[in-house]
Scaffold this active site. Structure first.
Site, PDB file in Angstrom:
ATOM      1  N   GLY A 110      41.819  43.349  37.557  1.00 55.97           N
ATOM      2  CA  GLY A 110      42.917  42.772  38.219  1.00 55.97           C
ATOM      3  C   GLY A 110      42.755  41.980  39.441  1.00 55.97           C
ATOM      4  N   GLY A 136      38.899  48.769  40.285  1.00 54.62           N
ATOM      5  CA  GLY A 136      39.700  48.567  39.117  1.00 54.62           C
ATOM      6  C   GLY A 136      39.581  47.290  38.503  1.00 54.62           C
ATOM      7  N   LEU A 154      51.454  48.487  36.859  1.00 52.17           N
ATOM      8  CA  LEU A 154      52.605  47.481  36.478  1.00 52.17           C
ATOM      9  C   LEU A 154      53.781  47.952  37.005  1.00 52.17           C
ATOM     10  CD1 LEU A 154      51.515  46.930  33.072  1.00 52.17           C
ATOM     11  CD2 LEU A 154      51.210  45.396  34.881  1.00 52.17           C
ATOM     12  N   GLY A 169      40.038  53.552  32.391  1.00 51.35           N
ATOM     13  CA  GLY A 169      39.499  54.650  33.217  1.00 51.35           C
ATOM     14  C   GLY A 169      40.261  54.985  34.297  1.00 51.35           C
ATOM     15  N   GLU A 219      33.530  52.167  37.178  1.00 50.65           N
ATOM     16  CA  GLU A 219      33.418  51.728  35.646  1.00 50.65           C
ATOM     17  C   GLU A 219      33.014  50.369  35.591  1.00 50.65           C
ATOM     18  OE1 GLU A 219      37.068  52.607  33.959  1.00 50.65           O
ATOM     19  OE2 GLU A 219      37.365  50.693  33.226  1.00 50.65           O
TER      20      GLU A 219
HETATM   21  N1  COA Z   1      57.980  44.362  34.823  1.00 50.26           N
HETATM   22  C1  COA Z   1      58.036  43.240  33.989  1.00 50.26           C
HETATM   23  N2  COA Z   1      56.725  42.476  34.112  1.00 50.26           N
HETATM   24  C2  COA Z   1      55.865  42.846  34.708  1.00 50.26           C
HETATM   25  C3  COA Z   1      55.801  44.153  35.559  1.00 50.26           C
HETATM   26  C4  COA Z   1      57.071  44.894  35.517  1.00 50.26           C
HETATM   27  N3  COA Z   1      57.145  46.338  36.067  1.00 50.26           N
HETATM   28  N4  COA Z   1      54.734  44.115  36.156  1.00 50.26           N
HETATM   29  C5  COA Z   1      54.062  43.271  35.744  1.00 50.26           C
HETATM   30  N5  COA Z   1      54.649  42.381  35.162  1.00 50.26           N
HETATM   31  C6  COA Z   1      54.058  41.089  34.683  1.00 50.26           C
HETATM   32  C7  COA Z   1      53.551  40.342  35.617  1.00 50.26           C
HETATM   33  O1  COA Z   1      54.543  39.592  36.317  1.00 50.26           O
HETATM   34  C8  COA Z   1      52.446  39.476  34.815  1.00 50.26           C
HETATM   35  O2  COA Z   1      52.943  38.583  34.182  1.00 50.26           O
HETATM   36  P1  COA Z   1      52.529  36.800  34.181  1.00 50.26           P
HETATM   37  O3  COA Z   1      51.164  37.058  33.596  1.00 50.26           O
HETATM   38  O4  COA Z   1      53.676  36.290  33.271  1.00 50.26           O
HETATM   39  O5  COA Z   1      52.440  36.529  35.540  1.00 50.26           O
HETATM   40  C9  COA Z   1      51.963  40.483  33.909  1.00 50.26           C
HETATM   41  O6  COA Z   1      53.009  41.534  33.837  1.00 50.26           O
HETATM   42  C10 COA Z   1      50.561  41.121  34.336  1.00 50.26           C
HETATM   43  O7  COA Z   1      50.765  41.792  35.606  1.00 50.26           O
HETATM   44  P2  COA Z   1      49.559  41.762  36.881  1.00 50.26           P
HETATM   45  O8  COA Z   1      50.026  42.858  37.942  1.00 50.26           O
HETATM   46  O9  COA Z   1      49.309  40.450  37.357  1.00 50.26           O
HETATM   47  O10 COA Z   1      48.541  42.277  36.199  1.00 50.26           O
HETATM   48  P3  COA Z   1      46.974  42.423  36.511  1.00 50.26           P
HETATM   49  O11 COA Z   1      46.178  41.524  35.704  1.00 50.26           O
HETATM   50  O12 COA Z   1      46.797  42.410  37.963  1.00 50.26           O
HETATM   51  O13 COA Z   1      46.525  43.619  35.832  1.00 50.26           O
HETATM   52  C11 COA Z   1      47.157  46.078  35.262  1.00 50.26           C
HETATM   53  C12 COA Z   1      47.232  45.043  36.133  1.00 50.26           C
HETATM   54  C13 COA Z   1      47.906  47.119  35.875  1.00 50.26           C
HETATM   55  C14 COA Z   1      47.610  45.426  33.911  1.00 50.26           C
HETATM   56  C15 COA Z   1      45.533  46.455  34.932  1.00 50.26           C
HETATM   57  O14 COA Z   1      44.795  46.569  36.271  1.00 50.26           O
HETATM   58  C16 COA Z   1      45.420  47.417  34.125  1.00 50.26           C
HETATM   59  O15 COA Z   1      45.217  47.183  32.875  1.00 50.26           O
HETATM   60  N6  COA Z   1      45.067  48.732  34.382  1.00 50.26           N
HETATM   61  C17 COA Z   1      45.100  49.798  33.468  1.00 50.26           C
HETATM   62  C18 COA Z   1      43.580  50.097  33.480  1.00 50.26           C
HETATM   63  C19 COA Z   1      42.906  50.541  34.918  1.00 50.26           C
HETATM   64  O16 COA Z   1      43.336  50.583  35.744  1.00 50.26           O
HETATM   65  N7  COA Z   1      41.358  50.678  34.515  1.00 50.26           N
HETATM   66  C20 COA Z   1      40.734  51.328  35.756  1.00 50.26           C
HETATM   67  C21 COA Z   1      39.374  51.109  35.558  1.00 50.26           C
HETATM   68  S1  COA Z   1      38.822  49.393  35.463  1.00 50.26           S
END
Ligand code: COA
Length: 451
Positions: free
Chosen positions: A231, A229, A327, A350, A252
């Protein structure tokens, strides 16, 4: 080989400047824009100029994960009276636009919840989009343009009868193989514009990423078929897989980390049941070395998302192993992977497509991973309740990983899940979560006191 004469003639007839091409888009049009590297920068700039000059209004823009070139043009805050963003997946452009809108008392950027594999049908059937603008690689001798990095929903929309297709031909767009071509006879206008594709730089990995990457790598068997995925975490997993053998890819998103595994010979796709010897993906986003590796590479197949992300198609390969980030996870195993602090951060994309497809595959595993905390350790990502939507329901989650280990949720009761997930939480939050689990009647208090 010489280019077929009539195709070359059609090409010449359809050639236009960006300003001329966007004049073909009328006010009120429902325009589809490919994600990220597939966005056409010259046309977006020309469309923004035209909207700013009052030449076109009431445009609705349908897309996922918009590129910076959209944020600086058609999605600029001053154009929001003329252009409505209709986003199936937010990125930094929409988050910034949302912040601007909040500061000016305006509503949030519209978000359309949808599994990625269903987006083409939603655009074509439910919304009735009428225009597609996209970047393609130069035409081949048979008159075909490859969508290169971005087949996703773009090809499905291009196949809608009567759709207005305007393409930006960019020699920097790799020519990919698979099911990814648009023929010159189906195109209304062509704009030539050379520009480097947007690159996703390497995300700096911290120690926790590598701990999680190593735990997940331990769950990957030789011969597994990978989906990674978006990130930092999925990239950390790839970096930990270099000792593996005979891996496959059906994903994907094609990433630089996955391409590196192919270059190293770790991925050879030899043990797949479908597309043997080839890595299948629906869009690619990474660094320039990824785009160079994609160009005319017969080991890569770009295919539409309604095929690649269809859980039934995913399950045709054995030992599918999907890795996605989240998250927040509640004590029953439901995941919110898209909303932070009440605000849309990304979308489901996805995630559930692959969670379901991987578990339906023979010997498949679906992994959802996250750091145990966020906001510099002040918030636990394992929570008593989700503060956002359920991106992956508790019935679907399979294996959860944090830096404290992994847990297989299948076949576990709510009490067993709560106990196991609290053990994956950061020690600073385990007592509080144990108290929450006890208060909700899930488990006896004594199970969770760490003092
Ligand atoms: N409460 C408050 N803030 C939170 C949090 C929570 N539970 N979880 C994360 N955050 C904050 C983090 O601290 C970070 O903040 P910062 O940018 O100020 O440091 C921000 O939210 C992003 O979190 P992070 O875990 O670093 O995000 P990431 O870039 O690694 O992306 C997802 C993780 C889950 C958002 C991303 O994988 C996604 O959009 N997934 C859904 C889509 C998917 O899975 N597709 C699959 C096929 S590609």
């Amino acid at each position: 080989m010489t280019m077929h004469g009539s195709c070359a003639e059609l090409y010449r007839q359809k050639l236009a400047t960006a300003a001329e091409a966007v004049r073909l888009i009328p006010s009120g049009a429902k325009v589809v824009l490919p994600p990220a590297a597939g966005a056409p920068p010259a046309m977006l700039a020309a469309l923004a100029d035209r909207a700013r000059a009052g030449g076109v209004t009431d445009l609705q823009l349908y897309y996922m994960l918009s590129a910076a070139c959209a944020g600086g043009t058609v999605l600029a805050p001053d154009l929001m009276d003329h252009v409505t963003p209709m986003s199936f997946f937010h990125g930094s452009v929409e988050r910034e636009l949302d912040a601007f809108n909040r500061a000016h008392g305006k509503p949030a950027v519209p978000m359309l919840p949808c599994h990625f594999h269903q987006v083409p049908r939603a655009m074509v059937d439910a919304i009735g989009v009428d225009t597609l603008i996209a970047t393609v690689s130069p035409m081949d001798e048979r008159g075909n343009f490859s969508l290169g990095t971005n087949v996703d929903y773009t090809l499905g929309v291009a196949r809608k009868p009567g759709i207005r297709i305007i393409l930006e031909v960019n020699p920097d767009m790799p020519r990919t193989f698979g099911d990814c071509e648009i023929h010159v006879s189906d195109v209304m206008a062509l704009v030539e514009h050379a520009a480097p594709l947007p690159c996703l730089g390497p995300t700096p990995r911290i120690a926790t990423d590598d701990m999680i990457g190593a735990i997940i790598a331990g769950l990957v068997e030789d011969g597994a078929c990978l989906q990674m995925g978006i990130g930092a975490l999925p990239n950390a997993v790839c970096a930990n897989l270099h000792g593996h053998r005979n891996l496959g890819i059906h994903t994907e998103m094609m990433t630089s980390g996955l391409a590196d595994l192919m270059k190293a010979g770790v991925v050879d796709n030899s043990r797949k049941q479908t597309h043997v010897g080839r890595s299948v993906f629906t869009f690619a986003l990474g660094d320039q070395s990824l785009y160079d590796f994609l160009h005319e590479n017969p080991a890569m197949e770009a295919r539409p998302v309604d095929y690649v992300n269809n859980p039934t198609i995913i399950a045709r390969n054995d030992r599918v192993l999907s890795v996605n980030a989240t998250l927040q996870i509640d004590l029953s195993g439901a995941c919110n992977s898209e909303v932070v602090n009440g605000r849309q951060f990304s979308a489901s994309g996805g995630q559930l497509d692959f969670v379901r497809g991987a578990y339906a595959s023979n010997g498949g595993k679906s992994i959802i991973a996250c750091h145990s905390t966020a906001a510099r350790g002040s918030i636990s990502r394992i929570a008593a309740q989700l503060t956002g939507p359920v991106t992956t329901p508790r019935n679907d989650t399979h294996i959860i990983v944090t830096e404290f280990g992994w847990l297989d949720l299948k076949g576990k009761s709510l009490a067993e899940r709560a106990a196991g997930l609290i053990a994956l939480a950061h020690p600073n939050f385990r007592d509080e979560l144990g108290e929450d689990a006890h208060n909700s009647g899930l488990v006896p208090r004594r199970l969770f006191t760490t003092s």
